[in-house]
Motif scaffolding. Structure first.
Motif, PDB file in Angstrom:
ATOM      1  N   LEU A 116     -20.014  39.514 -26.580  1.00 15.40           N
ATOM      2  CA  LEU A 116     -18.819  38.878 -26.032  1.00 15.40           C
ATOM      3  C   LEU A 116     -18.925  37.352 -26.029  1.00 15.40           C
ATOM      4  O   LEU A 116     -17.917  36.643 -26.021  1.00 15.40           O
ATOM      5  N   LEU A 117     -20.169  36.829 -26.020  1.00 11.31           N
ATOM      6  CA  LEU A 117     -20.376  35.376 -25.988  1.00 11.31           C
ATOM      7  C   LEU A 117     -20.217  34.822 -27.408  1.00 11.31           C
ATOM      8  O   LEU A 117     -21.041  35.098 -28.292  1.00 11.31           O
ATOM      9  N   ASP A 118     -19.184  34.040 -27.631  1.00 12.14           N
ATOM     10  CA  ASP A 118     -18.876  33.542 -28.980  1.00 12.14           C
ATOM     11  C   ASP A 118     -19.560  32.217 -29.255  1.00 12.14           C
ATOM     12  O   ASP A 118     -19.981  31.950 -30.379  1.00 12.14           O
ATOM     13  N   ASN A 119     -19.721  31.365 -28.234  1.00  6.93           N
ATOM     14  CA  ASN A 119     -20.310  30.048 -28.483  1.00  6.93           C
ATOM     15  C   ASN A 119     -20.883  29.484 -27.198  1.00  6.93           C
ATOM     16  O   ASN A 119     -20.370  29.730 -26.103  1.00  6.93           O
ATOM     17  N   PRO A 171      -6.840  35.584 -27.130  1.00  2.44           N
ATOM     18  CA  PRO A 171      -7.263  34.402 -26.364  1.00  2.44           C
ATOM     19  C   PRO A 171      -8.720  34.506 -25.931  1.00  2.44           C
ATOM     20  O   PRO A 171      -9.267  35.592 -25.779  1.00  2.44           O
ATOM     21  N   SER A 172      -9.327  33.334 -25.749  1.00  2.00           N
ATOM     22  CA  SER A 172     -10.717  33.270 -25.298  1.00  2.00           C
ATOM     23  C   SER A 172     -10.750  32.932 -23.809  1.00  2.00           C
ATOM     24  O   SER A 172      -9.771  32.451 -23.250  1.00  2.00           O
ATOM     25  N   ILE A 173     -11.929  33.150 -23.206  1.00  2.00           N
ATOM     26  CA  ILE A 173     -12.155  32.783 -21.801  1.00  2.00           C
ATOM     27  C   ILE A 173     -13.351  31.836 -21.780  1.00  2.00           C
ATOM     28  O   ILE A 173     -14.394  32.136 -22.350  1.00  2.00           O
ATOM     29  N   THR A 183     -18.103  30.102 -24.248  1.00  2.00           N
ATOM     30  CA  THR A 183     -16.831  30.642 -24.725  1.00  2.00           C
ATOM     31  C   THR A 183     -17.018  32.120 -25.005  1.00  2.00           C
ATOM     32  O   THR A 183     -17.888  32.516 -25.792  1.00  2.00           O
ATOM     33  N   PHE A 184     -16.149  32.946 -24.363  1.00  2.00           N
ATOM     34  CA  PHE A 184     -16.186  34.396 -24.550  1.00  2.00           C
ATOM     35  C   PHE A 184     -14.948  34.814 -25.339  1.00  2.00           C
ATOM     36  O   PHE A 184     -13.833  34.361 -25.066  1.00  2.00           O
ATOM     37  N   GLN A 185     -15.164  35.704 -26.304  1.00  2.00           N
ATOM     38  CA  GLN A 185     -14.012  36.132 -27.109  1.00  2.00           C
ATOM     39  C   GLN A 185     -14.326  37.454 -27.805  1.00  2.00           C
ATOM     40  O   GLN A 185     -15.463  37.724 -28.182  1.00  2.00           O
TER      41      GLN A 185
END
Length: 789
Positions: free
Chosen positions: A727-730, A697-699, A754-756
């Motif tokens: 950690l920062l995906d988008n 899951p993402s945060i 979005t962090f993932q």
């Protein structure tokens, strides 16, 4: 037409069933269209014993004709009918080649029991006005009355009418060539005719000079024969010529035709006394005149090849001789020409002058230089025998024809792959020996020398495989599915990208336009951001189409004006086309123009086109072709774009295009344009890599900052990405606010983060640590204020 009795001179087919042989030849690839046996029932030799005028006609005669078994009455209208004449008679029951069936009849009140025949009526000549005027066929006085007429004429032969494929060479247009084909099928050897003759002491070198003054004659050979006696040809030559549709004339002319039908090499005989001591072969002069043997004056062109006496034409090469050097009853000395002329030029000349003949057909197919020499010697041999000729010593041979043997090296695997069968080396040797193709074998490789008589075969394994395959028998090949691998057809290279981008832009709601490459000088000055020197037409059809464009945007502006004048408010168009500079360097470009509403919805409201919407279309396009994270939009100024709403599009640190609103001085309306170099995009595209979505899951976190106006959003995004780390995906901008709740010189920008992690589930603590670090960095670097703390 091939006479099988004639072919027997060169190959033994005495015991062959000629109808079965025709089937074998057809199966081997030479189509025998018809097997003709010149046998006409109820056709006999007759003698006119009495001939009186018809009582009711001014041109007919009533004849009493002895046909052997009886004397019968026949009415005849020929001018040359007379008492005592030996003739050919078709009795009731006879069916003639022209389809007429002979029956007892009454002609103007007088009974007639048959027909006295002309040569064309029994298929020996074509049915022309000239042949019709000759009347009935007159036979020798010793012709046996009652004998089968075709047998008496020696024309009871079997003939093959061939339908030869256009790619097959000249070799099946003459009897020796066809004998080789039969020899190949029956595995028998061919024996060439006698070519020897005696020479006297006088040399042709002292009598004539020959010069080639054109590249359209590659080989010219000649001899001189003297002491010629003009008379009738021997019986066998006349009968053989008649059997294949050629009318005998005299021994000299007949020998020329006979050798042509034997070796496939057209010859021409000049009266030496009329010709003189010089021959020059050249191209005709424009509008030069010649009177040919058919007594027709013809106007030549420089495309015609002619034989001259050094001054004027005496022959249209390979087609027809001139009347000024024809062989007549007084001829005593002849020059024999055997030559090779440009086959294409010969065919075109024959068509141009409507002089298609047996000679021009063969010359137009191409000739073997070996048979050119043999035909010359064969003509001398026959002239010596049947025209009492004395042949001068030596021959003259000039030309630059390539005599290099055609050789091809191959192995059985190459042949088997082409034919789809499994032949052994012994199988291949057997077929090559049947073809009479000389070869050598070295281990598993064959080196074959292709005889010059087979001009249709080139030195490639494909042609050899085809010959082997046809002898093996196409009917013996088993049906198999092809072993080749196939792939679906698709566009390649630049065109593939053009088609994809065009489809993508249409999916995004844009309409394609196609415009002229030429524009007016004023339009050519617009959007000249690259400073390319333009190509101006020296003689344009109109001034508004006189300059070759270097940008597509001016053309789209013309399309915009056209649509606006017709009350079209929402315009979304694009064009993909080539542009050219003065040095004719081409570059393919993509241009877009948008104005008005992007989406029209009366219920929920319209979506108006602005800079960011157009920017989103460009981003969508660049993402789709695999350029994500490699491009950027950098604020820039262009003369024809609004100074505050324009940017360069950067890809891998190189400018590939521009985007912005058209300058208000050009168009007052809100018009947004984009132009990209498709060539630059194409050379940087790499295969798109796909990665699987994380199963963890993402945060997601949102925040908004107040910045001073003039800040560049890209700089903020770059800082967020740098501080966010792996950690920062988008990161996305989802809102921009200017209003009462903040100062006039400030702007609020809201971000969605979005962090993932791909390999595990993130904890709130580690995400908050990164999140707070991002906030601190923005506050410090941009004096930003976090809203709603």
């Amino acid at each position: 037409m091939i006479n099988l009795s004639w072919v027997k001179d060169y190959i033994d087919i005495e015991d062959e069933d000629l109808k079965e042989l025709a089937v074998k030849i057809t199966e081997a690839g030479i189509n025998v269209e018809k097997v003709i046996t010149n046998n006409i029932d109820h056709l006999v030799v007759g003698e006119i014993v009495k001939c009186i005028p018809h009582p009711n006609s001014d041109h007919m005669h009533v004849c009493e004709v002895n046909v052997g078994s009886e004397t019968t009455q026949i009415v005849c209208g020929a001018k040359n009918v007379r008492e005592g004449l030996k003739v050919i008679v078709s009795l009731p029951g006879a069916k003639l080649p022209n389809g007429i069936e002979i029956k007892k009849s009454t002609l103007r009140g007088v009974e007639s029991n048959g027909m006295i025949c002309a040569a064309f009526e029994i298929g020996l000549e074509s049915e022309t006005e000239e042949n019709y005027k000759k009347g009935i066929m007159e036979l020798d006085s010793d012709a046996p009355v009652g004998m089968d007429a075709m047998k008496y004429l020696g024309l009871d032969d079997t003939l093959y009418e061939l339908d030869i494929h256009k790619h097959r060479n000249n070799d099946c247009y003459y009897h020796i060539g066809f004998a080789y084909e039969i020899g190949t099928i029956l595995n028998k050897k061919v024996h060439l005719p006698e070519l020897t003759f005696k020479e006297n002491k006088e040399s042709i070198q002292d009598k004539i000079s020959i010069k080639l003054d054109t590249e359209d004659c590659t080989y010219y050979t000649s001899r001189i024969a003297t002491n010629i006696t003009i008379k009738d040809s021997p019986d066998f030559i006349q009968k053989r010529l008649l059997s294949v549709g050629m009318r005998p004339i005299n021994n000299v002319v007949d020998i020329s035709n006979y050798v042509m039908l034997e070796f496939g090499q057209p010859l021409h005989f000049f009266d030496y006394q009329k010709l003189g001591n010089k021959i020059v072969v050249r191209n005709a002069k424009e509008n030069e005149l010649i009177t040919t043997l058919d007594n027709v004056e013809r106007t030549l062109s420089k495309e015609d090849i002619v034989i001259t006496n050094g001054k004027e034409p005496v022959c249209i090469a390979g087609i027809m001789g001139g009347l000024n050097t024809d062989v007549d009853d007084n001829t005593k000395e002849i020059l024999i020409e055997s030559a090779i002329f440009n086959p294409i030029k010969t065919r075109l000349s024959a068509n141009r002058h409507n002089l298609k003949s047996e000679a021009s057909i063969r010359m137009g197919k191409g000739l073997s230089y070996e048979y050119t020499d043999m035909a010359l010697d064969r003509a001398c041999n026959l002239l010596e025998k049947y025209a009492d000729a004395t042949i001068l010593k030596d021959s003259i041979k000039v030309g630059n024809i390539d005599k290099t043997p055609k050789k091809v090296t191959f192995n059985k695997e190459g042949v088997n792959k082409i034919l789809g069968i499994e032949l052994t080396n012994d199988n291949i040797k057997t077929e090559l020996e049947r073809l009479d193709f000389p070869y050598t074998e070295n281990k598993d490789e064959f080196t074959v020398t292709i005889p010059s008589r087979r001009l249709d075969i080139d030195p490639y394994v494909n042609d050899i495989a085809e010959e082997i395959g046809r002898l093996y028998g196409y009917q013996n090949l088993s049906s198999t599915l092809p072993l080749e691998y196939h792939k679906s057809g698709e566009y390649q290279g630049n065109l593939k990208l053009v088609k994809y981008i065009s489809k993508r832009l249409r999916a995004l709601g844009l309409t394609e336009t196609i415009n002229y490459t030429l524009v007016s000088p004023n339009m050519a000055k617009l959007f000249d951001y690259e400073g390319k020197e333009k190509l101006v037409l020296p003689n344009p059809l109109s001034s508004d189409k006189s300059v070759i464009r270097t940008s597509l945007i001016p053309s789209l502006l013309n399309v915009y004006d056209y649509n606006k004048a017709r009350k079209v408010k929402d315009i979304k168009i694009y064009e993909i086309a080539k542009t050219y500079d003065k040095n004719r360097n081409e570059e393919t470009k993509i241009a877009m123009l948008l104005s008005g509403n992007y989406i029209t919805n009366t219920w929920q409201g319209n979506k108006e086109i602005d800079f960011f919407l157009v920017k989103g279309i460009v981003e969508n396009l660049l993402h789709s072709i695999g350029l994500q994270n490699r491009y950027s939009f950098v604020a820039d100024k262009y003369d024809d774009l609004h100074p505050g709403i324009s940017a360069s599009i950067i890809l891998d640190k190189e400018i590939v295009g521009l985007i912005g609103r058209v300058h208000p001085t050009i168009k007052k309306d809100d018009i947004y344009v984009v132009e990209l170099s498709l060539d630059k995009l194409n050379k940087t595209i790499k295969p798109i890599k796909y990665k699987a979505s994380s199963k963890y899951p993402s945060i997601e976190k949102d925040f908004a900052f107040i910045f001073k106006k003039g800040i560049v959003a890209k700089d903020i995004l770059d800082t967020i990405k740098k501080k966010g780390g792996r950690l920062l995906d988008n990161t996305e901008v989802f809102d921009i606010y200017e209003g009462e709740k903040i100062n006039n010189d400030e702007i609020s920008i809201a971000f969605h983060l979005t962090f993932q992690e791909k390999e595990r589930t993130l904890t709130d603590e580690e995400v908050m640590q990164v999140f707070n670090n991002i906030i601190s960095s923005l506050e410090k670097e941009y004096n930003a204020i976090l809203r709603d703390k």
